[in-house]
Design a protein around this motif. Structure first.
Motif, short mmCIF file in Angstrom:
data_model
loop_
_atom_site.label_atom_id
_atom_site.label_comp_id
_atom_site.label_asym_id
_atom_site.label_seq_id
_atom_site.Cartn_x
_atom_site.Cartn_y
_atom_site.Cartn_z
N ALA A 90 0.85 -1.20 0.00
CA ALA A 90 0.00 0.00 0.00
C ALA A 90 0.88 1.24 0.00
O ALA A 90 1.83 1.35 0.78
N ALA A 91 0.55 2.17 -0.89
CA ALA A 91 1.32 3.42 -0.99
C ALA A 91 0.34 4.58 -1.06
O ALA A 91 -0.67 4.52 -1.76
N PRO A 92 0.61 5.67 -0.34
CA PRO A 92 -0.29 6.83 -0.38
C PRO A 92 -0.27 7.50 -1.74
O PRO A 92 0.79 7.62 -2.36
N ASN A 93 -1.42 7.96 -2.20
CA ASN A 93 -1.47 8.71 -3.46
C ASN A 93 -0.95 10.13 -3.31
O ASN A 93 -0.61 10.76 -4.31
N HIS A 94 -0.91 10.62 -2.08
CA HIS A 94 -0.32 11.93 -1.81
C HIS A 94 0.17 11.92 -0.37
O HIS A 94 -0.59 11.57 0.54
N PRO A 95 1.41 12.33 -0.14
CA PRO A 95 1.96 12.24 1.22
C PRO A 95 1.31 13.17 2.23
O PRO A 95 1.37 12.91 3.44
N ASN A 96 0.66 14.24 1.74
CA ASN A 96 0.08 15.23 2.65
C ASN A 96 -1.43 15.35 2.54
O ASN A 96 -2.01 16.31 3.06
N ASP A 97 -2.05 14.42 1.85
CA ASP A 97 -3.50 14.50 1.66
C ASP A 97 -4.10 13.09 1.73
O ASP A 97 -4.17 12.37 0.73
N GLU A 98 -4.54 12.71 2.89
CA GLU A 98 -5.08 11.37 3.08
C GLU A 98 -6.35 11.14 2.28
O GLU A 98 -6.69 9.99 1.96
N SER A 99 -7.05 12.22 1.95
CA SER A 99 -8.30 12.07 1.21
C SER A 99 -8.08 11.48 -0.19
O SER A 99 -9.02 10.98 -0.81
N MET A 100 -6.85 11.54 -0.69
CA MET A 100 -6.55 10.96 -2.01
C MET A 100 -6.44 9.45 -1.95
O MET A 100 -6.34 8.79 -2.99
N GLY A 101 -6.40 8.89 -0.74
CA GLY A 101 -6.40 7.44 -0.61
C GLY A 101 -5.04 6.81 -0.86
O GLY A 101 -4.00 7.48 -0.88
N VAL A 102 -5.09 5.49 -1.07
CA VAL A 102 -3.86 4.72 -1.31
C VAL A 102 -4.03 3.88 -2.56
O VAL A 102 -5.14 3.66 -3.05
N ARG A 103 -2.92 3.41 -3.08
CA ARG A 103 -2.92 2.51 -4.24
C ARG A 103 -2.09 1.28 -3.89
O ARG A 103 -1.26 1.32 -2.97
N GLU A 104 -2.29 0.21 -4.64
CA GLU A 104 -1.56 -1.03 -4.39
C GLU A 104 -0.46 -1.20 -5.42
O GLU A 104 -0.70 -1.11 -6.64
N LEU A 105 0.76 -1.42 -4.92
CA LEU A 105 1.92 -1.61 -5.79
C LEU A 105 2.35 -3.07 -5.76
O LEU A 105 2.70 -3.59 -4.70
N PRO A 106 2.35 -3.75 -6.89
CA PRO A 106 2.86 -5.12 -6.92
C PRO A 106 4.37 -5.11 -6.64
O PRO A 106 5.09 -4.23 -7.10
N PHE A 107 4.83 -6.12 -5.91
CA PHE A 107 6.26 -6.24 -5.61
C PHE A 107 6.67 -7.71 -5.77
O PHE A 107 5.95 -8.61 -5.33
N SER A 108 7.81 -7.95 -6.41
CA SER A 108 8.28 -9.32 -6.61
C SER A 108 9.80 -9.33 -6.72
O SER A 108 10.46 -8.30 -6.48
N ARG A 109 10.34 -10.44 -7.12
CA ARG A 109 11.79 -10.66 -7.10
C ARG A 109 12.56 -9.72 -8.03
O ARG A 109 13.68 -9.31 -7.73
N GLU A 110 11.97 -9.39 -9.18
CA GLU A 110 12.64 -8.53 -10.16
C GLU A 110 11.93 -7.19 -10.27
O GLU A 110 10.70 -7.13 -10.42
N ILE A 111 12.71 -6.13 -10.22
CA ILE A 111 12.17 -4.78 -10.32
C ILE A 111 13.08 -3.96 -11.23
O ILE A 111 14.18 -4.39 -11.60
N TYR A 112 12.61 -2.76 -11.60
CA TYR A 112 13.44 -1.80 -12.34
C TYR A 112 13.71 -0.58 -11.47
O TYR A 112 12.82 -0.14 -10.72
N ILE A 113 14.92 -0.04 -11.59
CA ILE A 113 15.25 1.25 -10.98
C ILE A 113 15.92 2.11 -12.04
O ILE A 113 16.27 1.63 -13.13
N GLU A 114 16.11 3.39 -11.73
CA GLU A 114 16.81 4.29 -12.65
C GLU A 114 18.29 3.92 -12.72
O GLU A 114 18.92 3.63 -11.70
N ALA A 115 18.84 3.96 -13.93
CA ALA A 115 20.26 3.66 -14.10
C ALA A 115 21.13 4.60 -13.27
O ALA A 115 22.16 4.20 -12.72
#
Length: 555
Positions: A365-390
């Motif tokens: 679960a991740a907040p849709n806005h760090p300072n506005d709880e009314s925006m709710g949360v979203r679900e982020l899939p997480f697994s063994r392989e991910i991408y990051i910025e080079a």
């Protein structure tokens, strides 16, 4: 309608005085664009001023197209202008007005000037008229046709109207003063022959009035009280008043000039904007690098941010160059509060978390806005392989580098702490895959043993990542005032558009056009209104998270 707080300026002071004295009972303004191109941010300033004043004083603002030059005008431009005005939050009563609505009356007023001995037909070439016009230091010379009789001038003008003369063979000029210190009063052309189809009147006319003759009369016909225009028309006010003083019309609007908007690192000349489009230097009038309202909208600017910018720069009589950072600050301030957060990786390398159970996944679960709880949360899939910025990984780095380094730890945003163990490279020596371990007890918190992890980077899970194109925009030109350059094309910024291909989190699968997002640690983006779809995501960068130009970090 737009609902912005009124900002005081010298024009409002004039209007306040006029209403207090009883000179006017109601304010009536107009926005009169020529439909020969798309509107730009300079026109937005005029729209906000004219429609805003009418709104604040419970008056009326007309949208009137100055369509006196059909050679350069198109219905497409007419439609785009109406769309832009409405997008900015304004509207007008009834149908839009056109200067061509008044062509019959304008023609009658031209005949009236001829009958009064105040207009004459001139067969001089354009080159000859320029020579006779004189200079700022020397008076002009009277045309040899200036003393033609009224009867003969009436017949010539009638023949012009009947199509008996070729384009450019003869014109109608006002008879004012060839020795005037104001060039605009040196017998200006008020009608010319032009055989061209008009987008409103068809082929009814082959003579068309000039702007300076048309504009003032159109204002008077519509009962405009305050005719607001930019400073380059300051001298033209003398012709504006002369025309109205010498024809039989009751209304005489007051022309008031204000400074035009000059924005750095772009051009505001329609002629030069046309060249950018025609020469293929941009993809079209709505290219997100263009200063057009359509381009800014496609890039992700909002109506309220554009209106706020127009309010911040104010209305004065002093010409100046406005920094691009002022415009960007308006949208950045707004989106910081309103844009939901998401994660995207625009220059990806793969991370393999070797001690994460193979074949398993979870949702975080991740907040849709760090300072506005009314925006709710979203679900982020997480697994063994991910991408990051080079750029978020280095094999070696000093202590100032707070991202992923071999043998060191970093936190994944909203997720776990990981440690880089080793990496693979391609034949050119570029890192392609980083192998890491993770601490399963660090979801959303620091490790239990008390060690602190300062660095935080964003990521997307490889299994569910959405392939996407990211268009990164910069200043269109490399110099603050490209319009002053003889060859302004030579100052184009080759890095004004950089395209990257990466991945976005799955919550963005069905993103709405013009919906802004902050891609964490990157900037503010929106889905491209032309090229993006659920199966081929294309994101335009609206603005970065911070003003790197003012901070001196620009290339």
């Amino acid at each position: 309608m737009a609902a912005d707080a009124p900002r005081s300026n010298f024009i409002r002071h004039i209007i306040d005085a006029d209403l207090a004295s009883g000179k006017h009972q109601q304010v009536h303004t107009r926005f009169p664009p020529e439909p020969n191109g798309f509107l730009h941010i300079g026109h937005a300033k005029s729209i906000v001023l004219n429609f805003g004043i009418a709104e604040d004083y419970q008056g009326t603002c007309n949208l009137r197209f100055d369509d006196t030059n059909p050679l350069k005008e198109k219905v497409d431009f007419v439609n785009s202008i109406q769309e832009d005005v409405r997008w900015l939050g304004y509207d007008w009563e009834g149908k839009p007005k056109y200067s061509s609505d008044y062509f019959d009356r304008l023609h009658g007023y031209a005949v009236e000037l001829i009958e009064k001995g105040l207009a004459y037909a001139d067969f001089s070439t354009q080159e000859k008229m320029r020579e006779m016009r004189g200079t700022l230091k020397e008076p002009g010379v009277n045309s040899p046709y200036r003393d033609t009789s009224v009867a003969e001038n009436l017949q010539i003008f009638a023949d012009m109207t009947a199509g008996k003369y070729k384009d450019g063979e003869v014109c109608l000029r006002a008879k004012i003063d060839m020795a005037s210190p104001f060039m605009v009063l040196r017998d200006p052309v008020i009608y010319r022959v032009r055989f061209v189809h008009h987008h409103q009147t068809g082929d009814k006319w082959c003579v068309y009035p000039m702007y300076d003759f048309t504009h003032c009369i159109s204002d008077a016909i519509e009962g405009i009280t305050h005719s607001l225009c930019t400073l380059e028309f300051q001298d033209n006010r003398r012709l504006y008043d002369w025309v109205l003083d010498n024809i039989s019309i009751d209304c005489h609007p007051q022309q008031i000039e204000f400074s035009r908007l000059n924005l750095q690192y772009t051009v505001m000349s329609k002629r030069k904007l046309h060249l950018l489009v025609e020469e293929g230097k941009v993809s079209g009038w709505d290219d997100p690098r263009m200063p057009t309202i359509a381009g800014m909208r496609r890039r992700g600017y909002t109506p309220s941010s554009v209106r706020e910018f127009c309010h911040r720069i104010g209305v004065t009589k002093m010409d100046n160059q406005v920094e691009m950072s002022m415009l960007e600050a308006c949208i950045r301030d707004e989106l910081n509060h309103q844009a939901p957060r998401a994660m995207a990786v625009i220059d990806p390398i793969k991370i393999v978390i070797e001690n994460y159970p193979d074949g398993e996944s979870e949702t975080i679960a991740a907040p849709n806005h760090p300072n506005d709880e009314s925006m709710g949360v979203r679900e982020l899939p997480f697994s063994r392989e991910i991408y990051i910025e080079a750029e978020d990984f280095r094999e070696e780095a000093n202590k100032k580098y707070k991202r992923l380094v071999l043998g060191k730890e970093v936190r994944l945003r909203n997720a776990y702490v990981i440690k880089a163990e080793r990496c693979d490279k391609d034949a050119e020596g570029n890192v392609t895959t980083v192998y890491c371990t993770y601490d399963a007890d660090t979801l959303g918190k620091d490790p239990a043993d008390g060690r602190k992890v300062k660095g935080v980077i964003h990521w997307v899970a490889a299994a569910t990542a959405l392939p996407a194109e990211f268009r990164l925009y910069d200043r269109l030109f490399q110099v603050p005032n490209p319009g002053a350059e003889e060859d302004f094309f030579s100052t184009l910024n080759p890095q004004s558009l950089v395209v990257r291909h990466g991945y976005a989190e799955p919550s963005l699968q069905h993103i709405q056009v013009e919906q802004a997002y902050q891609f964490e640690r990157i900037g503010y983006f929106c889905a491209d209104s032309k090229d993006s779809s659920a199966t081929a995501l294309v994101f335009n960068q609206t603005v970065g998270l911070r003003d790197v130009w003012s901070e001196g970090d620009a290339n």
